[in-house]
Design a protein around this motif. Structure first.
Motif, PDB file in Angstrom:
ATOM      1  N   ALA A  51       0.835  -1.208   0.000  1.00 63.66           N
ATOM      2  CA  ALA A  51       0.000   0.000   0.000  1.00 63.66           C
ATOM      3  C   ALA A  51       0.864   1.249   0.000  1.00 63.66           C
ATOM      4  CB  ALA A  51      -0.922   0.001   1.215  1.00 63.66           C
ATOM      5  N   GLY A  52       0.346   2.297  -0.632  1.00 66.12           N
ATOM      6  CA  GLY A  52       1.061   3.561  -0.697  1.00 66.12           C
ATOM      7  C   GLY A  52       1.064   4.289   0.643  1.00 66.12           C
ATOM      8  N   VAL A 100      -5.598   3.998   2.149  1.00 68.70           N
ATOM      9  CA  VAL A 100      -5.221   2.601   2.325  1.00 68.70           C
ATOM     10  C   VAL A 100      -6.392   1.880   2.970  1.00 68.70           C
ATOM     11  CG1 VAL A 100      -3.654   0.990   3.474  1.00 68.70           C
ATOM     12  CG2 VAL A 100      -2.774   3.130   2.520  1.00 68.70           C
ATOM     13  N   THR A 119      -3.752   0.068  -1.705  1.00 69.53           N
ATOM     14  CA  THR A 119      -4.084   1.415  -2.157  1.00 69.53           C
ATOM     15  C   THR A 119      -5.479   1.411  -2.769  1.00 69.53           C
ATOM     16  OG1 THR A 119      -1.774   1.951  -2.565  1.00 69.53           O
ATOM     17  CG2 THR A 119      -3.435   3.284  -3.709  1.00 69.53           C
TER      18      THR A 119
END
Length: 333
Positions: A130-131, A218, A185
């Protein structure tokens, strides 16, 4: 032609695009404005898209941050050519005219392949860590579902049990949170109007580009799937929804509760959208969004039928009459 914003010529000049042709693109549901830029001065010419997201109503920094993260993680976001974020200017790659929605209107036979490609893009995104974005937590979910009671219910003259509404959503959503860790994300507005077909093959299987992702968080992998397959703006048949859900499950191999979470997030997102579309009419004078609400209710009724949504379904049963939730009802005036 609408009046061009002050500062557009100086920004383009500083970006190396001085003297280029500027073609405004009609806007929609935000303060952002877009312009197609074409520079014919060199060999072959250049083209770009200019986004104007003026402060204080808009802030292009989240768009820039998410775009750069996506591009750095094997996702097809537009390349950023130049920006002046404090003034709201961003010059980006022009993905062309083939929005998935528009292309499918003209090429309905390509529907299955185009949606499969969109699902495959999500699977690829979900395979990445995830970012560095904020969590899609209960507070955000509740803030979004509250848009229904804040805007839709008053517009329909309904006095509802607000405390019961909050409690019902907390009961329905709470079992899901352990399963959205560590999270993926979530682009949050992933649907056929925000997917560009960059080189559409005749069967719809060409490469796809992402736009309108600046609100990324997220969260749970089912959210963007719901956004795509329970599209508020385009009819997605239950058969296609089922086939694409099966395609995602076959590729991603999620846990056994995935379909229950898909229903949870479908109901959550659809409640939010009913509220947003009502707000766009009441606050922003955009009544055409009301025409989309019956499609949203229809999808939400399917979600509410899942046992995972029992607390929320019970609240709706008491507080919002069934005739308002039928596909042809529930349109605020």
């Amino acid at each position: 032609m609408s009046e061009l914003p002050a500062g557009i010529d100086s920004f383009l000049k500083s970006a190396g695009w001085g003297g280029a042709d500027i073609d405004p693109i009609p806007g929609d549901a935000s303060f952002r404005r877009y312009f197609r830029i074409k520079d014919s001065s060199g060999d072959g010419g250049r083209k770009a898209m200019l986004m104007f997201a003026p402060p204080p109503e808009e802030d292009p920094k989240p768009f820039l941050r998410v775009a750069r993260w996506l591009s750095g993680n094997q996702q097809r976001a537009p390349e950023i050519y130049a920006d002046d974020a404090p003034q709201g200017w961003v010059l980006i790659e022009d993905f062309g005219n083939d929005r998935m929605r528009d292309w499918l209107d003209d090429n309905p036979a390509g529907e299955m392949k185009a949606y499969q490609a969109a699902i495959d893009a999500l699977v690829d995104l979900h395979q990445q860590p995830a970012g560095p974005f904020n969590p899609y937590d209960l507070a955000v979910y509740q803030r979004e579902t509250a848009l229904l009671t804040e805007w839709y219910c008053p517009a329909m003259g309904l006095e509802v049990d607000q405390a019961g509404y909050i409690a019902a959503w907390e009961e329905a959503l709470s079992p899901m949170f352990d399963r959205q860790k560590p999270g993926v994300t979530v682009l949050r507005d992933y649907h056929a109007e925000n997917i560009m077909l960059l080189d559409p093959a005749t069967d719809g299987s060409g490469a796809q580009g992402l736009i309108d992702f600046q609100d990324a968080l997220v969260g749970h992998p089912a959210y963007d799937l719901v956004s795509l397959l329970q599209d508020a703006r385009r009819d997605v048949s239950p058969a296609l929804e089922r086939a694409m859900l099966d395609h995602y499950i076959a590729r991603a191999q999620p846990d056994a509760e995935f379909e229950a979470d898909y229903a949870r997030l479908g109901a959550q997102r659809n409640a939010k959208i009913v509220g947003i579309f009502t707000r766009l009419n009441k606050r922003d004078g955009k009544p055409h969004y009301l025409d989309l609400i019956p499609r949203v209710w229809e999808a939400m009724e399917r979600d509410l039928a899942h046992p995972a949504l029992a607390p929320v379904a019970a609240w709706f049963g008491v507080n919002i009459p069934q005739e308002l939730r039928d596909a042809k009802g529930g349109r605020p005036q």
